[in-house]
Design a protein around this motif. Sequence first.
Motif, PDB file in Angstrom:
ATOM      1  N   ILE A  43       0.743  -1.181   0.021  1.00  0.00           N
ATOM      2  CA  ILE A  43      -0.013  -0.011  -0.065  1.00  0.00           C
ATOM      3  C   ILE A  43       0.939   1.183   0.216  1.00  0.00           C
ATOM      4  N   GLN A  44       1.901   1.269   0.780  1.00  0.00           N
ATOM      5  CA  GLN A  44       2.932   2.329   0.972  1.00  0.00           C
ATOM      6  C   GLN A  44       3.575   2.609  -0.419  1.00  0.00           C
ATOM      7  N   LEU A  45       4.061   1.703  -0.931  1.00  0.00           N
ATOM      8  CA  LEU A  45       4.884   1.569  -2.291  1.00  0.00           C
ATOM      9  C   LEU A  45       4.042   2.056  -3.413  1.00  0.00           C
ATOM     10  N   TYR A  46       2.669   1.682  -3.292  1.00  0.00           N
ATOM     11  CA  TYR A  46       1.714   1.940  -4.412  1.00  0.00           C
ATOM     12  C   TYR A  46       1.554   3.411  -4.622  1.00  0.00           C
ATOM     13  N   GLN A  47       1.504   4.016  -3.201  1.00  0.00           N
ATOM     14  CA  GLN A  47       1.104   5.637  -3.081  1.00  0.00           C
ATOM     15  C   GLN A  47       2.643   6.199  -3.643  1.00  0.00           C
TER      16      GLN A  47
END
Length: 215
Positions: A43-47
Amino acid sequence: MKSKIKILLVDDHLVVRAGFKMLLAAGDAIEVIGEAERGEQAIQLYQELKPDILVMDLSMPGIGGLETIRRICQRDPAAKILVFSVHHEQVYVGRALNAGAQGYITKNSAPGILAEAIAAIMDGGSYVEQGLIKSQHHNDAPRPDHQAAIAGFSPREFDVFSLLAQGMTVHKIADQLCLGHKTVANYATQIKKKLQVDTTTELAHIAVNLGLTMR
């Protein structure tokens, strides 16, 4: 020159990620721009990275694959997600697509299927590997109320249900999902109540009748 399709690869096994990365990099149209081993990190890397497509497994520690899909799609309804999983059962396919994924293929699919699925999703379509969605005819079919109950499970309840059906203890499930033992015990109690069973053996029977095979 046409820009490459940017992929975020999510799987909790380093060796598996390395193999997929080599497979995806075989052509000149795809580039893996990031890797994650659990949902929270994905989720963090997607953002941060804003990939074109997220290619991910369902079985991983932490919040799990289904909840990861749901949270990403809540934050970005236009997110493109392809599930690449060992699970071939319809219940997994259905839950992944309902959570927001556009595609689902299995890890034992032909190498070309992965690129084909990515291309289809990039074109705005969806892709489910042939044979994964089909009508089931089984003499020992699960009761409709069991099917309805499982369909209503939250992503976390479904994760706990799946692991209980494998024969895992509450303590092992807690360790794998990074939850407290009491939390998992409460989930187990809720699941048994919803399925109207008293034992884990009965719960496992329901999973077998649904055609769930666990790794």
